[in-house]
Design an enzyme around this catalytic site. Structure first.
Site, PDB file in Angstrom:
ATOM      1  CG  ASP A  80     -27.711 -65.280  -0.817  1.00  0.00           C
ATOM      2  OD1 ASP A  80     -26.628 -64.695  -0.991  1.00  0.00           O
ATOM      3  OD2 ASP A  80     -27.788 -66.453  -0.431  1.00  0.00           O
ATOM      4  CE  LYS A 103     -24.585 -66.341   0.423  1.00  0.00           C
ATOM      5  NZ  LYS A 103     -25.171 -67.659   0.163  1.00  0.00           N
ATOM      6  CB  CYS A 153     -28.026 -68.218   2.577  1.00  0.00           C
ATOM      7  SG  CYS A 153     -27.857 -69.351   1.171  1.00  0.00           S
TER       8      CYS A 153
END
Length: 227
Positions: free
Chosen positions: A29, A130, A163
């Site tokens: 991310d 995702k 995450c």
């Protein structure tokens, strides 16, 4: 060095767990909406919201370069959303809003959804999307790893106790040796980033909470990896 227990070989050394022939680097991310001064987080909450995230860009870049040199696959996951909410769910939306974080970030195809320039994926790297915290949920990650004979994951990225932690827990449950690089994971600021350490130490073997310097030394052949 390894132990054998109940017929299974258990590597004790970090170097064995991150052998370049069967390890992948996972970057979680590192997107403009999270880590850039002009991204969603900084605009919505102020630039102090992203200082911790920005602090891991350079260490991850060095680690990724070392991985490519050593022949270690570099995998990127990134959050993807749609403006109409079609990739969301009531639980996902409510959980984001509970933290005061309006889920309008990382809209697919936008600049904010892109990986930050300093970590631009290179030819041969894999990039996948995702829609939830864990990089394993609803993604091709496990197939990518199995198809390449990967047994170990070196995890980096943001947010450390969000995450990244979700992904690490899922990786362990899927029987991957999982290493977390302390200077390559972060929360929003220094204080929150410090909170990552006890969370990861609780779920990892002691040598599996390590540093980019140690990993790079092993991948370059200059480190022993005995820790």
């Amino acid at each position: 060095m390894a132990r054998t227990y109940l017929g299974h070989v258990l590597p004790d050394r970090l170097a064995d767990k991150i052998d370049p022939t069967c390890t992948a680097l996972l970057i979680v991310d590192m997107q403009n909406d999270f880590a850039h001064d002009d991204g969603h987080c900084a605009k919505a909450f102020g630039k102090s919201m992203v200082t911790g995230f920005q602090g891991v860009v350079a260490p991850i870049a060095r680690l990724a370069a070392a991985a490519r040199t050593a022949g270690v696959p570099v995998l990127y996951c990134r959050v993807a959303q749609e403006p109409d909410g079609s990739l969301a769910s009531p639980v996902w939306l409510a959980d984001n809003l509970r933290y005061g974080f309006e889920p309008l970030h990382c809209m697919r195809g936008t600049w904010g959804w892109e990986i930050v320039d300093e970590l631009t994926p290179q030819p041969g790297d894999a990039v996948f999307e995702k829609t939830r915290r864990s990089a394993f949920v609803g993604t091709p990650l496990e197939n990518l790893l199995r198809s390449r004979g990967i047994r170990g994951i070196v995890a980096t990225g943001i947010a450390g106790t969000g995450c990244v932690e979700s992904t690490v827990r899922d990786a362990i449950e899927r029987d991957f040796f999982t290493i977390v690089v302390a200077d390559c994971v972060a929360n929003n600021n220094t204080e929150l980033t410090a909170a990552c350490e006890p969370a990861f130490r609780a779920i990892l073997a002691p040598q599996d909470w390590t540093t980019s310097e140690q990993v790079i030394a092993i991948w370059s052949g200059t480190g022993t990896g005995t820790g």
